[in-house]
Write a protein that holds these residues in place. Structure first.
Motif, mmCIF file in Angstrom:
data_model
loop_
_atom_site.group_PDB
_atom_site.id
_atom_site.type_symbol
_atom_site.label_atom_id
_atom_site.label_comp_id
_atom_site.label_asym_id
_atom_site.label_seq_id
_atom_site.Cartn_x
_atom_site.Cartn_y
_atom_site.Cartn_z
ATOM 1 N N LYS A 146 21.823 -36.165 30.863
ATOM 2 C CA LYS A 146 22.100 -36.049 32.309
ATOM 3 C C LYS A 146 22.785 -34.733 32.613
ATOM 4 O O LYS A 146 22.454 -34.029 33.577
ATOM 5 N N ALA A 147 23.764 -34.406 31.759
ATOM 6 C CA ALA A 147 24.509 -33.160 31.971
ATOM 7 C C ALA A 147 23.572 -31.968 31.873
ATOM 8 O O ALA A 147 23.663 -31.009 32.660
ATOM 9 N N GLN A 148 22.665 -32.025 30.865
ATOM 10 C CA GLN A 148 21.693 -30.938 30.689
ATOM 11 C C GLN A 148 20.786 -30.810 31.917
ATOM 12 O O GLN A 148 20.506 -29.704 32.391
ATOM 13 N N GLN A 149 20.359 -31.972 32.458
ATOM 14 C CA GLN A 149 19.517 -31.954 33.659
ATOM 15 C C GLN A 149 20.268 -31.361 34.841
ATOM 16 O O GLN A 149 19.714 -30.581 35.628
ATOM 17 N N ARG A 190 19.230 -28.085 36.894
ATOM 18 C CA ARG A 190 19.065 -28.142 38.348
ATOM 19 C C ARG A 190 19.903 -27.075 39.040
ATOM 20 O O ARG A 190 19.461 -26.372 39.935
ATOM 21 N N LEU A 191 21.137 -26.938 38.575
ATOM 22 C CA LEU A 191 22.041 -25.942 39.164
ATOM 23 C C LEU A 191 21.520 -24.537 38.928
ATOM 24 O O LEU A 191 21.580 -23.672 39.820
ATOM 25 N N GLU A 192 21.001 -24.286 37.726
ATOM 26 C CA GLU A 192 20.473 -22.954 37.399
ATOM 27 C C GLU A 192 19.278 -22.635 38.281
ATOM 28 O O GLU A 192 19.144 -21.515 38.808
ATOM 29 N N LYS A 212 18.897 -19.669 41.061
ATOM 30 C CA LYS A 212 17.799 -18.689 41.024
ATOM 31 C C LYS A 212 17.135 -18.605 42.390
ATOM 32 O O LYS A 212 16.831 -17.515 42.887
ATOM 33 N N ASP A 213 16.885 -19.783 42.987
ATOM 34 C CA ASP A 213 16.241 -19.824 44.307
ATOM 35 C C ASP A 213 17.086 -19.103 45.337
ATOM 36 O O ASP A 213 16.575 -18.334 46.158
#
Lengths: 195, 480
Positions: free
Chosen positions: A171-174, A178-180, A184-185
């Motif tokens: 979950k933490a990796q996801q 998501r934050l990364e 970027k966006d």
């Protein structure tokens, strides 16, 4: 940490009469039956464990286990309340959880003598049962069937924790991914020229 | 009641809960709180620091110096207390060494028999009943052995005593011993002959001899005492004559010693019955001690752990377990080693054709328990048997027994020790010898055998106490 008021040595009242002893044993057995590691054991087997376990009494503010100390086994709370804290390298003390009667901690200490990862302190006067590695090893000689049941239950608990930790890690990796992606966006949007 | 699965996972889900961050306590007064050594950030160039920062740095350095002084003083005080306690303990141990030896023997027997009792108890037999049966078996075995051995030994001692006193047998023994000594080289005999010369110069033999016929230097003929003027015609005869005088001197001194000892023993027993009674009561006490130690071993161990304060509970539990493992491992391995060596020596002596091969083998096996010097002590009885009468010549007997002892040592060091004993007890050779000598001085034979494992356990205890205490003094000095 709360000021330490008084300390109580780990001796329960030595002059208990037989009726009181029987009553206390019954209470201990009822608490042990609800502990995950001792689930599914027969009353006789629970009695055998209660007989070889160590009974300790801790006063309010008294530490039961210290972070960094070599571990010897697990503790089960019969009566009272304890808090689990961890000290980080910068000296910050983090409160992790509070456990009450029926709760247990330090079970990984049954398997090895690695240093404890947290400190457990009695919040109020507490009666604790300690079940330690020497007793488990002795049980392997005297009652291999019971010992193997305990070890199997311990493995179940550890496997469940490992699975939970893996899920949390995923979950933490996801969340990180998501934050990364979001970052970027937002960077792309900022660099687009205004028309 | 907490859900156990939640309990077990709560330790890993601190991010999902409200976390109470607790900062280290700070004093509200103007003077800074008790500082650790790293409270101020390092300043690369003190000249660039502000006056306030410089003051703080000086104060911090001063406090660190004070902390170190307090720590050093505390260590000195503790060292003084420990040394004082050690000296007192040694004095007390010396005073009660007899009682301590008795307790130690009982503890040892109980410890060795413990696993047998535990194994039978696991088969759902009553522990007390098992202990009673084992103790009765030991008592019967000991009584049988004592009756047979004591009567046999007493018979042999009486026979030897009578033989020595009997002139005919005495002369035979003297002649045999002289012939044995005659076969030895001069180098080995030099100290003995020097002793003879000194004794004769002090005229002890002439004064103590009551019967001129027994004296090597005088004889009675027709009522006249004459000097036996030996006029040997060659060096070999001179040597033989000297050896005869030496052996006769030894015979007279031995008889005198035996006579003195017998008088002392009779006097002691007749004046007071305490001697025999004391031995009997000691045996009974030891028996009861062993019984209670065996029967109550699990309860005693648990009771001992229970009286330990909470702060030292886990380290003490770990320590007791380590000591138990170390002692148990040492005793078991030594028993196996003793049994293996006893069998080896018994076989070896039997092949050599020595009398009492089994007894000599057992003595040699047990003597090996004494570090370094034990094997050579164990060879002495076999040498005596060879010396007193065997188909082997003295030289060959000495060589063969020495060879057997060295072979046993080789097997012990190369195979038995690494496989069985290993590193169960880690003491250097010098420390081992010192410890064995101290053990013998304090507790006699029991101390001789038990000195090494006791020293190893004490070493372990002090190591654990030191490790724990280092953490304790740090917590006193730094207040956490």
């Amino acid at each position: 940490m709360a000021e330490k008021k008084k300390f109580v040595d780990g001796i329960w009242e030595p002059n208990l009469d037989r009726a009181r002893k029987v009553r206390i044993e019954r209470d201990i057995v009822s608490v042990l039956q609800k502990v995950t590691i001792f689930e599914g054991l027969s009353p006789r087997e629970i009695h055998d464990i209660a007989r070889i376990a160590h009974h300790r009494h801790y006063g309010e503010g008294e530490a039961i286990i210290h972070q960094g100390q070599a571990s010897a086994g697990m503790y089960i709370i019969v009566e009272g309340k304890v808090q689990v804290t961890k000290e980080w390298k910068d000296g910050t003390i983090v409160h992790l959880t509070t456990l009450e009667a029926g709760g247990f901690f330090g079970d990984v200490g049954l398997l090895d003598n690695a240093p404890r990862t947290a400190t457990v302190t009695a919040v109020r006067d507490s009666k604790i049962i300690g079940f330690f590695r020497p007793e488990l090893l002795g049980l392997m000689d005297s009652d291999p069937k019971l010992a193997s049941k305990l070890v199997f239950k311990l493995a179940e608990v550890l496997a469940r924790r490992l699975r939970y930790t893996n899920n949390e890690l995923e979950k933490a990796q996801q969340d990180i991914d998501r934050l990364e992606a979001a970052q970027k966006d937002s960077t792309k949007t900022d660099t687009q020229p205004l028309i | 009641m907490n859900n156990p699965s939640d309990d077990s996972t709560k330790l890993h889900s601190s991010s999902d809960e409200a976390v109470n961050r607790v900062q280290p306590q700070q004093s509200s007064t103007d003077t800074p709180a008790l500082a650790t050594e790293t409270i101020t950030p390092p300043i690369s160039n003190p000249e660039l620091a502000t006056p306030a920062a410089q003051t703080l740095t000086r104060e911090s350095v001063e406090q660190t110096r004070q902390l170190r002084t307090v720590s050093a003083m505390l260590k000195l005080v503790v060292l003084g207390i420990v040394l004082g306690a050690l000296a007192l303990s040694i004095g007390l141990i010396y005073l009660v060494r007899d009682i301590l030896a008795l307790v130690l023997v009982s503890f040892l027997i109980a410890y060795i028999l413990g696993p047998i009792v535990d194994a039978l108890e696991r088969r759902r037999l009553n522990r007390t009943l098992v202990v009673v049966i084992i103790m009765l078996a030991i008592l019967c075995g000991f009584a049988t052995f004592s009756t047979l051995a004591v009567s046999s030994v007493a018979e042999q001692v009486t026979k030897i005593h009578d033989d020595i006193r009997n002139k005919g047998t005495g002369d035979l023994i003297v002649s045999m011993v002289v012939n044995r000594l005659d076969s030895l080289p001069d180098l080995l005999l030099a100290p003995l002959l020097s002793y003879l010369k000194k004794s004769e110069e002090s005229n002890e033999t002439l004064q103590e001899t009551t019967n001129p016929d027994d004296s090597p230097l005088t004889s009675k003929k027709d009522g006249v005492i004459e000097l036996k003027l030996a006029e040997p015609t060659n060096a070999a005869a001179v040597r033989h004559e000297k050896l005869s005088r030496l052996v006769r001197l030894a015979q007279e001194q031995t008889l005198k010693y035996i006579s003195n000892q017998s008088e002392q023993i009779v006097s002691m027993l007749s004046n007071s019955a305490r001697g025999a009674f004391s031995a009997f009561t000691t045996g009974i006490i030891s028996l009861f001690l062993t019984f209670f130690l065996l029967n109550d071993a699990p309860r005693l161990r648990k009771a001992f752990i229970e009286i330990v304060p909470n702060r030292f509970f886990e380290p003490m539990l770990i320590l007791v377990n380590q000591l138990d493992q170390q002692l148990g491992s040492y005793l078991r391995s030594r028993l196996i080693q003793t049994a293996a060596l006893s069998i080896f020596f018994a076989l070896g002596y039997w092949i050599l054709g020595l009398r009492f091969a089994i007894t000599l083998g057992i003595i040699a096996g047990f003597a090996n328990l004494i570090p370094y010097i034990g094997p050579f002590i164990g060879a002495v009885p076999a040498l005596i048997v060879v010396f007193l009468g065997s188909h082997l010549s003295l030289g060959w007997g000495l060589l063969v027994i020495l060879g057997l002892t060295l072979t046993a040592q080789l097997i012990d060091n190369a195979i038995i020790f690494p496989l069985i004993i290993g590193k169960s007890v880690e003491l250097g050779p010098v420390m081992t010898i010192v410890v064995v000598l101290l053990g013998e001085r304090f507790l006699g034979l029991v101390g001789l055998l038990m000195a090494v494992p006791i020293a190893a356990m004490l070493k372990l205890i002090f190591q654990e106490i030191y490790t724990e205490f280092r953490g304790y003094t740090r917590s006193i000095v730094h207040g956490n």
